[in-house]
Scaffold this active site. Structure first.
Site, PDB file in Angstrom:
ATOM      1  CG  ASP A 205      -1.983   1.094   1.179  1.00  0.00           C
ATOM      2  OD1 ASP A 205      -2.538   1.336   0.099  1.00  0.00           O
ATOM      3  OD2 ASP A 205      -2.239   1.724   2.221  1.00  0.00           O
ATOM      4  CB  SER A 230      -6.125   2.945  -0.131  1.00  0.00           C
ATOM      5  OG  SER A 230      -4.743   3.178  -0.227  1.00  0.00           O
ATOM      6  CD  GLN A 280      -3.953   0.990  -3.135  1.00  0.00           C
ATOM      7  OE1 GLN A 280      -3.196   1.847  -3.531  1.00  0.00           O
ATOM      8  NE2 GLN A 280      -3.835   0.436  -1.944  1.00  0.00           N
TER       9      GLN A 280
END
Length: 289
Positions: A205, A230, A280
């Site tokens: 991430d 995110s 993502q």
């Protein structure tokens, strides 16, 4: 093992407070909220604690629902969705202040033999020849020193090395929406496969939306020209790997629209095995005037 890596391992070592209920501590990221990779990694730990030892994580799918408060613990509740002969599925919800902040579904599989093929590893320089994060960041005179210190402290457990200039190092003109990063933990880990999957989830991430920023010549949070967070995150774990050995994170962005940017990536071992695929989507907006 350096102190920062030990602190991270302690952060990921959840307390079991009831059957299928775990509690994790929180800490602030480089911005005043819980780092998304921390929540995803802790949720995967919670799921893995309820799975037979012969099952290995092979995928996860997650949604970031609310900003995490670094000042209070996070409670993780695990739903044992399925225990089959080959596959085990778990759903995890992370809760703060009585509200869900994150939801994850994860699947685990008993190892078996099957068909084999993979996309070849792209060309990339030896990570030992690349500058460390500290060497790069200390050289950027346009970045606030407090920002640099906060950034380095947040990533001290992991050695992250960009192949090319990161978005915040060179910005103002659009570049190809493609970024490569080598990473490994700053110290050796034990042999538990779940631990290595959890650490890779944590790191995944950190940089995946960089390619979105590159496409638009933006530097990101470090220079204050983007507001981002995110939204969802998915990973597939294809082959065994170690997070304490060099991994190539090859990232690109096929699309940005509607205030959202999509990043997709493959993670390879240094000897060329495709270990992980990652996708993502995140909020990527210009700050309001």
């Amino acid at each position: 093992m350096n102190e920062a890596l030990q602190d991270l391992l302690d952060l990921l070592d959840l307390e079991q407070i009831e059957e299928n209920i775990f509690r994790g501590q929180s800490r602030s990221a480089v911005v005043p909220r819980v780092f998304g990779g921390q929540v995803a990694a802790q949720a995967l730990v919670a799921a893995g604690r309820t799975v037979p030892e012969d099952r290995l994580a092979h995928s996860l799918h997650a949604y970031f629902l609310r900003i995490g408060d670094p000042g209070v613990p996070i409670v993780y509740t695990v739903d044992r969705m399925n225990d089959g002969r080959s596959f085990t599925a778990r759903r995890v919800v992370a809760v703060q202040h009585g509200q869900p902040i994150f939801a994850l579904s994860a699947s685990f599989q008993r190892p078996e033999e099957g068909f084999e093929h993979q996309e070849p590893m792209p060309d990339s320089p030896d990570p030992a020849t690349l500058p460390t994060s500290e060497e790069r960041l200390r050289a950027y005179g346009h970045l606030d020193r407090a920002v640099v210190d906060r950034f380095l402290e947040a990533r001290a457990a992991v050695d992250v090395r960009y192949v090319d200039e990161p978005p915040y190092g060179k910005f103002g003109e659009p570049r190809e929406p493609h970024s490569q990063v080598w990473f490994r933990t700053n110290g050796k880990l034990g042999d538990d496969p779940l631990l290595h999957v959890v650490l890779a989830t944590y790191v995944s991430d950190m940089t995946l939306l960089d390619s979105v920023l590159l496409a638009h010549g933006r530097g990101g949070w470090a220079v204050g020209d983007v507001v981002g967070a995110s939204l969802d995150h998915a990973m597939w774990f294809h082959r065994p790997f170690r997070a304490d050995e060099w991994l190539l994170y090859d990232q690109q962005s096929p699309s940005a629209s509607g205030g959202r940017g999509l990043g997709q990536a493959r993670i390879y071992t240094q000897d060329g095995r495709l270990a992980i695929s990652v996708i993502q989507e995140g909020v990527v907006r210009a700050p309001r005037a």
